[in-house]
Design a protein around this motif. Structure first.
Motif, PDB file in Angstrom:
ATOM      1  N   GLU A   1       0.824  -1.217   0.000  1.00  0.00           N
ATOM      2  CA  GLU A   1       0.000   0.000   0.000  1.00  0.00           C
ATOM      3  C   GLU A   1       0.855   1.263   0.000  1.00  0.00           C
ATOM      4  OE1 GLU A   1      -3.996  -1.490   2.393  1.00  0.00           O
ATOM      5  OE2 GLU A   1      -2.192  -1.091   3.529  1.00  0.00           O
ATOM      6  N   LEU A   2       1.845   1.286   0.881  1.00  0.00           N
ATOM      7  CA  LEU A   2       2.646   2.508   0.991  1.00  0.00           C
ATOM      8  C   LEU A   2       3.513   2.720  -0.250  1.00  0.00           C
ATOM      9  CD1 LEU A   2       3.340   4.914   2.758  1.00  0.00           C
ATOM     10  CD2 LEU A   2       5.143   3.547   3.829  1.00  0.00           C
ATOM     11  N   ARG A   3       4.081   1.627  -0.754  1.00  0.00           N
ATOM     12  CA  ARG A   3       4.923   1.761  -1.946  1.00  0.00           C
ATOM     13  C   ARG A   3       4.069   2.133  -3.161  1.00  0.00           C
ATOM     14  NH1 ARG A   3      10.723   0.844  -2.093  1.00  0.00           N
ATOM     15  NH2 ARG A   3      11.260   0.737  -4.290  1.00  0.00           N
ATOM     16  N   LEU A   4       2.846   1.628  -3.201  1.00  0.00           N
ATOM     17  CA  LEU A   4       1.936   2.004  -4.290  1.00  0.00           C
ATOM     18  C   LEU A   4       1.625   3.500  -4.222  1.00  0.00           C
ATOM     19  CD1 LEU A   4       0.104   1.233  -6.683  1.00  0.00           C
ATOM     20  CD2 LEU A   4      -1.702   0.699  -5.034  1.00  0.00           C
ATOM     21  N   ALA A   5       1.373   3.990  -3.012  1.00  0.00           N
ATOM     22  CA  ALA A   5       1.130   5.432  -2.852  1.00  0.00           C
ATOM     23  C   ALA A   5       2.312   6.219  -3.418  1.00  0.00           C
ATOM     24  CB  ALA A   5       0.914   5.771  -1.377  1.00  0.00           C
ATOM     25  N   SER A   6       3.510   5.740  -3.126  1.00  0.00           N
ATOM     26  CA  SER A   6       4.712   6.404  -3.618  1.00  0.00           C
ATOM     27  C   SER A   6       4.808   6.317  -5.143  1.00  0.00           C
ATOM     28  CB  SER A   6       5.932   5.761  -2.954  1.00  0.00           C
ATOM     29  OG  SER A   6       7.113   6.281  -3.476  1.00  0.00           O
ATOM     30  N   GLU A   7       4.536   5.125  -5.691  1.00  0.00           N
ATOM     31  CA  GLU A   7       4.570   4.928  -7.153  1.00  0.00           C
ATOM     32  C   GLU A   7       3.601   5.872  -7.858  1.00  0.00           C
ATOM     33  OE1 GLU A   7       6.025   2.760  -9.407  1.00  0.00           O
ATOM     34  OE2 GLU A   7       7.395   1.861  -7.956  1.00  0.00           O
TER      35      GLU A   7
END
Ligand SMILES: [Zn+2]
Length: 250
Positions: free
Chosen positions: A137-143
Motif C-alpha cells: 500500500e505505501l509503496r503504491l502510494a509512492s509509485e
C-alpha cells in the motif's frame, strides 16, 4: 490480424456467455490489457492453467480491434495463493488497486514487478499478510506520486522528536510541538512504525517485503498505510471489505 507476444500477470477474470472469459492482464510492454479467451471455460490443462488468476504467463494474442487469446505458456504460477483464503483475498485487493491505478493513466511500469514480488513473498517466502499488505500500500502510494515525506518535521524542520505524527491530508511528518499548532487528521507514529515506513519508501524494490516488525508495530503500520493510501486514492475497495471480514470472523 497481427500476432503479438507479451508476458503478463492475470489480475482479473470475467466470465460471459457459455464458455468465454475476459481476462485483465498487467504487462510491462502494453500496460493493462483486456484479452478475450473464447471457449476457455470448457478447456482444461495447460492453456486453462496459463490464463488463470494470478498466473504470470507468456501470451500469444491476435491483435485487432481487441486482443484475443491464441496461446499461452506459464512462466510462474503461485499455486499456494488460491489455496490460502487470506493470501487470496489480499491479492484480490492488490488486483483491484492496480486495476484502478492503471485506469488512472499514470505510469504503471513499476506495478507489475511489485505485484509479482508480493505474490512471491506470500507464496514462496510465507511472509505475513499484514506486512506484505502495508508495504504494498505505501509503496503504491509512492509509485502513484503521493509519497509521504518522512525526513523530519514539515513545519519547523526538526530532525528528532519523542512523538512524531503523520498528517493524513498531505503526508507530512509533524513533531509534537507543531502538532498542537497545525490542524488536521493525525496518526501517532511510534519509532518502529516510522522506521518501517522509511524502509518501505526507500529500499530497493527487490527487498520491499523483506522486513519484520513486532505484532504491535505491524498493527499500527497496517492501519496507517491502508488509511493513507485509500485517502489519497479516494476510493472504496470491496475486496478490502472481504479481506477484513476474514479477520473479524476469527
Ligand atoms: Zn515541528
Amino acid at each position: 490480424m497481427a500476432h503479438v507476444t507479451v508476458k503478463g500477470l492475470v489480475i482479473r477474470e470475467t466470465d460471459f456467455g457459455e464458455a468465454d472469459r475476459y481476462i485483465t492482464v498487467l504487462t510491462a510492454e502494453l500496460g493493462k490489457i483486456e484479452v478475450l479467451c473464447r471457449g476457455i471455460r470448457r478447456k482444461k490443462g495447460r492453456l486453462a492453467n496459463a490464463v488463470g488468476l494470478f498466473c504470470y504467463s507468456e501470451f500469444t494474442l491476435f491483435s485487432g480491434r481487441r486482443y484475443t487469446l491464441s496461446d499461452a505458456e506459464i512462466d510462474t504460477q503461485f499455486w499456494g495463493i488460491t489455496g490460502n483464503i487470506e493470501q487470496y483475498a489480499l491479492c484480490c485487493y492488490f488486483a483491484e488497486l492496480v486495476n484502478m491505478a492503471a485506469d488512472a493513466d499514470s505510469d504503471v511500469s513499476g506495478l507489475l514487478p511489485m505485484f509479482l514480488r508480493a505474490l512471491y513473498a506470500l507464496d514462496r517466502q510465507k511472509r505475513p499478510v499484514q506486512t506484505v499488505k502495508a508495504a504494498f500500500e505505501l509503496r503504491l502510494a509512492s509509485e502513484l506520486g503521493f509519497s509521504p515525506d518522512l525526513t523530519g518535521c514539515a513545519v519547523c524542520g526538526a530532525a528528532q522528536c519523542e512523538a512524531w505524527s503523520l498528517l493524513l491530508e498531505n503526508g507530512a511528518l509533524v513533531c509534537s510541538g507543531c502538532r498542537k499548532r497545525v490542524g488536521g487528521t493525525y496518526y501517532d507514529m511510534p519509532q518502529g512504525v516510522l522506521d518501517a515506513m522509511r524502509y518501505i519508501l526507500s529500499c530497493d524494490g527487490k527487498r520491499l517485503f523483506a522486513f519484520a516488525v513486532n505484532a504491535q508495530t505491524a498493527e499500527q503500520l497496517g492501519l496507517i498505510c491502508e488509511r493513507y493510501l485509500l485517502y489519497h486514492l479516494d476510493v472504496h475497495c470491496t475486496t478490502l471489505d472481504f479481506y477484513h471480514s476474514l479477520f473479524q470472523m476469527q
